[in-house]
Design a protein around this motif. Sequence first.
Motif, PDB file in Angstrom:
ATOM      1  N   ALA A 173       1.068  -0.861   0.127  1.00  0.00           N
ATOM      2  CA  ALA A 173      -0.018  -0.202  -0.127  1.00  0.00           C
ATOM      3  C   ALA A 173       1.079   0.795  -0.293  1.00  0.00           C
ATOM      4  N   ASP A 174       1.823   0.968   0.537  1.00  0.00           N
ATOM      5  CA  ASP A 174       2.639   2.505   1.180  1.00  0.00           C
ATOM      6  C   ASP A 174       3.700   2.702  -0.252  1.00  0.00           C
ATOM      7  N   GLY A 175       3.572   1.829  -1.589  1.00  0.00           N
ATOM      8  CA  GLY A 175       4.385   1.748  -2.685  1.00  0.00           C
ATOM      9  C   GLY A 175       3.428   3.159  -3.252  1.00  0.00           C
ATOM     10  N   TYR A 176       1.782   2.281  -3.039  1.00  0.00           N
ATOM     11  CA  TYR A 176       1.292   3.957  -4.342  1.00  0.00           C
ATOM     12  C   TYR A 176       0.741   4.780  -3.978  1.00  0.00           C
ATOM     13  N   TRP A 177       1.246   4.863  -2.292  1.00  0.00           N
ATOM     14  CA  TRP A 177       1.555   6.489  -1.113  1.00  0.00           C
ATOM     15  C   TRP A 177       2.200   6.948  -2.167  1.00  0.00           C
ATOM     16  N   LEU A 178       4.219   6.513  -1.514  1.00  0.00           N
ATOM     17  CA  LEU A 178       4.607   6.657  -2.732  1.00  0.00           C
ATOM     18  C   LEU A 178       4.820   7.604  -4.233  1.00  0.00           C
ATOM     19  N   GLN A 179       4.338   6.638  -4.861  1.00  0.00           N
ATOM     20  CA  GLN A 179       3.857   7.249  -6.107  1.00  0.00           C
ATOM     21  C   GLN A 179       3.251   7.970  -6.169  1.00  0.00           C
ATOM     22  N   GLY A 180       1.530   8.294  -5.192  1.00  0.00           N
ATOM     23  CA  GLY A 180       1.050   9.119  -5.763  1.00  0.00           C
ATOM     24  C   GLY A 180       1.488  10.885  -5.130  1.00  0.00           C
ATOM     25  N   GLU A 200      -6.109   3.628  -4.971  1.00  0.00           N
ATOM     26  CA  GLU A 200      -5.561   2.148  -4.599  1.00  0.00           C
ATOM     27  C   GLU A 200      -5.078   1.999  -3.754  1.00  0.00           C
ATOM     28  N   ASP A 201      -4.366   3.125  -3.113  1.00  0.00           N
ATOM     29  CA  ASP A 201      -4.108   2.883  -1.502  1.00  0.00           C
ATOM     30  C   ASP A 201      -4.780   2.298   0.038  1.00  0.00           C
ATOM     31  N   TRP A 202      -6.222   3.377  -0.937  1.00  0.00           N
ATOM     32  CA  TRP A 202      -6.826   3.250   0.621  1.00  0.00           C
ATOM     33  C   TRP A 202      -7.338   1.634   0.493  1.00  0.00           C
ATOM     34  N   LYS A 203      -7.664   1.598  -0.786  1.00  0.00           N
ATOM     35  CA  LYS A 203      -8.250   0.058  -1.071  1.00  0.00           C
ATOM     36  C   LYS A 203      -7.126  -1.287  -0.249  1.00  0.00           C
ATOM     37  N   ALA A 204      -5.575  -0.685  -0.952  1.00  0.00           N
ATOM     38  CA  ALA A 204      -4.674  -1.705  -0.066  1.00  0.00           C
ATOM     39  C   ALA A 204      -5.009  -2.374   1.642  1.00  0.00           C
ATOM     40  N   THR A 264      -3.868  -7.752   7.089  1.00  0.00           N
ATOM     41  CA  THR A 264      -4.641  -7.837   8.627  1.00  0.00           C
ATOM     42  C   THR A 264      -4.027  -7.952   9.754  1.00  0.00           C
ATOM     43  N   ASP A 265      -2.967  -7.409   9.699  1.00  0.00           N
ATOM     44  CA  ASP A 265      -1.194  -7.322  10.252  1.00  0.00           C
ATOM     45  C   ASP A 265      -1.392  -5.909  10.835  1.00  0.00           C
ATOM     46  N   ASN A 266      -0.902  -5.420  11.942  1.00  0.00           N
ATOM     47  CA  ASN A 266      -0.642  -4.507  12.254  1.00  0.00           C
ATOM     48  C   ASN A 266      -0.218  -3.840  12.561  1.00  0.00           C
ATOM     49  N   ASP A 267       1.450  -3.453  12.189  1.00  0.00           N
ATOM     50  CA  ASP A 267       2.588  -3.816  12.461  1.00  0.00           C
ATOM     51  C   ASP A 267       3.460  -2.385  12.209  1.00  0.00           C
ATOM     52  N   ARG A 268       3.906  -1.909  13.126  1.00  0.00           N
ATOM     53  CA  ARG A 268       4.317  -0.189  12.385  1.00  0.00           C
ATOM     54  C   ARG A 268       4.042   0.168  11.408  1.00  0.00           C
ATOM     55  N   GLU A 269       2.995   0.949  10.998  1.00  0.00           N
ATOM     56  CA  GLU A 269       2.057   0.774  10.002  1.00  0.00           C
ATOM     57  C   GLU A 269       2.686   2.721   9.425  1.00  0.00           C
ATOM     58  N   TRP A 270       2.522   2.852   8.115  1.00  0.00           N
ATOM     59  CA  TRP A 270       3.249   4.280   8.087  1.00  0.00           C
ATOM     60  C   TRP A 270       1.849   4.563   8.392  1.00  0.00           C
ATOM     61  N   LEU A 271       0.763   4.389   7.280  1.00  0.00           N
ATOM     62  CA  LEU A 271      -0.493   4.482   7.097  1.00  0.00           C
ATOM     63  C   LEU A 271      -2.009   3.711   7.949  1.00  0.00           C
ATOM     64  N   PRO A 272      -1.737   3.929   8.854  1.00  0.00           N
ATOM     65  CA  PRO A 272      -2.786   2.434   9.201  1.00  0.00           C
ATOM     66  C   PRO A 272      -4.439   3.017   8.766  1.00  0.00           C
ATOM     67  N   GLY A 273      -4.714   1.667   8.473  1.00  0.00           N
ATOM     68  CA  GLY A 273      -6.457   1.427   8.149  1.00  0.00           C
ATOM     69  C   GLY A 273      -6.991   2.057   9.493  1.00  0.00           C
ATOM     70  N   PRO A 274      -8.924   1.675   9.736  1.00  0.00           N
ATOM     71  CA  PRO A 274      -8.974   2.163  10.493  1.00  0.00           C
ATOM     72  C   PRO A 274      -9.020   0.157  11.222  1.00  0.00           C
TER      73      PRO A 274
END
Length: 418
Positions: free
Chosen positions: A192-199, A293-297, A302-312
Amino acid sequence: MNRISSLLASAFIVLLPLSSAGAAMPEAATALFQAKTVAARDSALSTLEAAAPKDPASAYAAGAGEFFTALELLASGLHRHGFESPQSFMLPLMQLPVRPNPNPEPLTYEQFRAILVTFRDRLEKSATTLGSVPADADIGMVIDLTHVGIDLNEDGTIAPDESMAAIMAALSRGSISQGDSAPALTFRFDRADGYWLQGYAEFLMAQADFWLAHDFKNTFDGSFHMLFPRARLPLQDILVPPPSEMGSNIFSSEWRIADFISMVHMINWPVVEPERRKAARQELLEMIRLSREDWKAIRAETDNDREWLPGPQQKGANPLTGLEVGEEQVQAWLAALTMAEDLLEGRALLPHFRITGKGINMNRFFDEPKNFDLMLSITGPGIAPYLESGRILTSEDFDQIQREFGGGGFLTFALWFN
């Protein structure tokens, strides 16, 4: 660290997602992001670029490295000519905390445009490389951002005080000095963070292309000595005070305030490369697509491991921003993306404070470029060619989205969310 300063850092310095999780991380990626010299970093990047067509992890790392080198190319060009950061959100391309240069080279308008072109083209390369990573690639890497940096002073080394963590800390304080350190900032970056950086690459490309679409030489000659006070610009000898009287901030002294007013007044730019202004709109639309695409990913994680941009579903405050993300904020952000897309496609019109019954068609603003006069656009005459009847966004449209972001504020989340 101040939240807004931290997020400005992430918007215009842009933290770097890295690669490789389930599969072993490419050895060259480790070398790339732990390099202590520019030569070692560039050698590792070349290895990754060669492997990228066949290896998603290498492509991911290479695209990230190309993004870093784009920032470094901009910083090097600014440093070479003695740039002094105005530390103003109104000049987002000028946010890098470039170190003082006691012996700057002279700078011409043509050289400054060339710096922007080089920066923009490397960003495009990064976006293309990141875009080649398959959506289902198994990506994820833990990294401490004190170990990743760029060469800010053209000495060929990547020192600890040139790390991303140190740069963000410097932006928060308003300055950077040799020997600065920063607390560890460790994240696990994933697909997901790849989409973020590309954006963000697309976002910065749009800014550069908008500048390059126009002839801003009059602004450069008449006010850029505020940014490059010793680069032998045309009015340096007349308007630049002695170093002891300069001040460090754009609003810290009378001469900088005067030059900022001059800069705003002289933003009356003829169009010289209309295709670049059209490209800026497409790049902004691509940024919107990538954010979706970032938010879809993110929401599929299903993990929660030191997320740069976490979901709800990934609870806990982010260590950089101190913020948590809820479903209401994600929904509001997706609505904001739709609103922005509608504006850029001309399906909705941007309101103007003094005009009723008509709004600004932003599709035509970009795709039918005319001279850009900032003050006349604010007062009305400059946007008259783009006015038309249709669905005009209202203050309630904006307020409804902003309410969902609570005390953190829409801008803070927007800089983080991309």
